[in-house]
Design a protein around this motif. Structure first.
Motif, PDB file in Angstrom:
ATOM      1  N   GLU A 150      55.086   3.591   2.126  1.00  0.00           N
ATOM      2  CA  GLU A 150      54.085   3.383   1.073  1.00  0.00           C
ATOM      3  C   GLU A 150      52.742   3.098   1.739  1.00  0.00           C
ATOM      4  N   ILE A 151      51.712   3.841   1.355  1.00  0.00           N
ATOM      5  CA  ILE A 151      50.395   3.686   1.957  1.00  0.00           C
ATOM      6  C   ILE A 151      49.323   3.666   0.876  1.00  0.00           C
ATOM      7  N   ALA A 152      48.162   3.174   1.261  1.00  0.00           N
ATOM      8  CA  ALA A 152      46.982   3.204   0.398  1.00  0.00           C
ATOM      9  C   ALA A 152      45.843   3.861   1.161  1.00  0.00           C
ATOM     10  N   ILE A 153      45.155   4.793   0.470  1.00  0.00           N
ATOM     11  CA  ILE A 153      43.935   5.415   0.998  1.00  0.00           C
ATOM     12  C   ILE A 153      42.883   5.244  -0.090  1.00  0.00           C
ATOM     13  N   GLY A 154      41.945   4.337   0.136  1.00  0.00           N
ATOM     14  CA  GLY A 154      40.977   4.033  -0.915  1.00  0.00           C
ATOM     15  C   GLY A 154      41.692   3.509  -2.145  1.00  0.00           C
ATOM     16  N   ILE A 155      41.431   4.122  -3.305  1.00  0.00           N
ATOM     17  CA  ILE A 155      42.050   3.666  -4.552  1.00  0.00           C
ATOM     18  C   ILE A 155      43.399   4.341  -4.804  1.00  0.00           C
ATOM     19  N   ASP A 156      43.816   5.245  -3.911  1.00  0.00           N
ATOM     20  CA  ASP A 156      45.064   5.992  -4.104  1.00  0.00           C
ATOM     21  C   ASP A 156      46.210   5.337  -3.342  1.00  0.00           C
ATOM     22  N   THR A 157      47.348   5.176  -4.025  1.00  0.00           N
ATOM     23  CA  THR A 157      48.573   4.681  -3.406  1.00  0.00           C
ATOM     24  C   THR A 157      49.608   5.790  -3.401  1.00  0.00           C
ATOM     25  N   LEU A 158      50.242   6.000  -2.245  1.00  0.00           N
ATOM     26  CA  LEU A 158      51.246   7.041  -2.089  1.00  0.00           C
ATOM     27  C   LEU A 158      52.583   6.414  -1.751  1.00  0.00           C
ATOM     28  N   HIS A 159      53.646   6.985  -2.358  1.00  0.00           N
ATOM     29  CA  HIS A 159      55.017   6.619  -2.034  1.00  0.00           C
ATOM     30  C   HIS A 159      55.687   7.811  -1.354  1.00  0.00           C
ATOM     31  N   THR A 160      56.911   7.592  -0.869  1.00  0.00           N
ATOM     32  CA  THR A 160      57.619   8.610  -0.100  1.00  0.00           C
ATOM     33  C   THR A 160      57.546   9.988  -0.761  1.00  0.00           C
ATOM     34  N   ARG A 161      57.099  10.970   0.024  1.00  0.00           N
ATOM     35  CA  ARG A 161      56.968  12.389  -0.344  1.00  0.00           C
ATOM     36  C   ARG A 161      55.797  12.676  -1.285  1.00  0.00           C
ATOM     37  N   ASP A 162      54.995  11.677  -1.633  1.00  0.00           N
ATOM     38  CA  ASP A 162      53.735  11.959  -2.338  1.00  0.00           C
ATOM     39  C   ASP A 162      52.747  12.601  -1.362  1.00  0.00           C
ATOM     40  N   ALA A 163      51.726  13.267  -1.920  1.00  0.00           N
ATOM     41  CA  ALA A 163      50.693  13.883  -1.087  1.00  0.00           C
ATOM     42  C   ALA A 163      49.318  13.619  -1.685  1.00  0.00           C
ATOM     43  N   LEU A 164      48.302  13.714  -0.829  1.00  0.00           N
ATOM     44  CA  LEU A 164      46.920  13.482  -1.253  1.00  0.00           C
ATOM     45  C   LEU A 164      46.021  14.497  -0.567  1.00  0.00           C
ATOM     46  N   GLU A 165      45.258  15.247  -1.360  1.00  0.00           N
ATOM     47  CA  GLU A 165      44.223  16.122  -0.815  1.00  0.00           C
ATOM     48  C   GLU A 165      42.939  15.322  -0.647  1.00  0.00           C
ATOM     49  N   ILE A 166      42.306  15.449   0.511  1.00  0.00           N
ATOM     50  CA  ILE A 166      41.053  14.748   0.779  1.00  0.00           C
ATOM     51  C   ILE A 166      40.001  15.767   1.185  1.00  0.00           C
TER      52      ILE A 166
END
Length: 231
Positions: free
Chosen positions: A191-207
């Protein structure tokens, strides 16, 4: 910095008995018009392959194909004369170029095979096919780059793939290698946080539109950072 979050359970699915797979982008029978890739990144498949099964001989052309094995071992063969195994912890790259025929199998009679397969469009078409693989025993490493820096594997695109293990209280600052790039952050586990976004296992985030960003772990986490030109 602009971001778009993709929950793990919104990925495409493929269930074929011998193969259980999840698609971050449109692939095979799963099509989503707004999920056609991210810049030069075209495919990120999360595959589990049953024992004594696999992909038979098939062809590719004009694509950089990266395989990251996380459990078991791949038996690889291709028409360039490469035959061997790719065990967990190894990364395989294949520049399909003018055309390559290959097969990837799980020859274990009892253990499933788990891997990520990544396709990145090359900077130019019609290059000579090539194959390479390497073990990356360290939990955090630059796996792929355009020039083989830091012991990484080379591909024919200005793209970088980094695997990072992040512990709570020890944030990771990621600085992009080039302007006009974006990063597809894929959380393998944790589980991670990037800015206001929190991701759990297998989630993804485009930056996009960022020079750097901070990743904070809420528990021990492993992440893939796929930095590519935004085409």
């Amino acid at each position: 910095m602009t971001t778009t979050r993709y929950p793990a359970d919104e990925r495409g699915k493929g269930e074929h008995g011998w193969l259980s797979t999840r698609f971050s982008f449109s692939f095979a029978d799963w099509y989503s018009p707004d999920r056609m890739g991210f810049g030069a990144l075209r495919v990120l498949n999360d595959d589990t392959i049953a024992a004594a099964s696999g992909f038979g001989l098939h062809g590719h052309k004009d694509m950089e194909i990266i395989t990251i094995v996380t459990k078991g071992a791949v038996t690889h063969e291709d028409n360039m004369g490469n035959v061997g195994t790719v065990p967990a912890g190894d990364v395989q790259v294949m520049s399909a170029g003018t055309g390559v025929v290959h097969g990837e199998r799980n020859d274990s009679l009892s253990e499933s095979l788990e891997l990520f397969q990544i396709w990145i469009t090359p900077r130019e078409k019609g290059i000579a096919p090539r194959y390479e693989q390497k073990a990356f025993p360290e939990p955090s490493a630059l796996l792929v780059s355009p020039d083989g820096r830091e012991g990484s594997l080379r591909i024919q695109q200005d793209a970088f793939i980094t695997r990072a293990n992040i512990e709570p209280g020890i944030p990771l600052e990621y600085a992009l290698h080039k302007a006009h790039h974006g990063v597809f952050v894929f959380l393998v586990e944790g589980e991670i946080a990037i800015g206001i976004d929190t991701l759990h296992t297998r989630d993804a985030l485009e930056i996009k539109d960022a020079q750097d960003f901070l990743i904070e772990a809420k528990n021990p986490s492993t992440v893939l950072l796929i930095e590519v030109p935004i085409l």
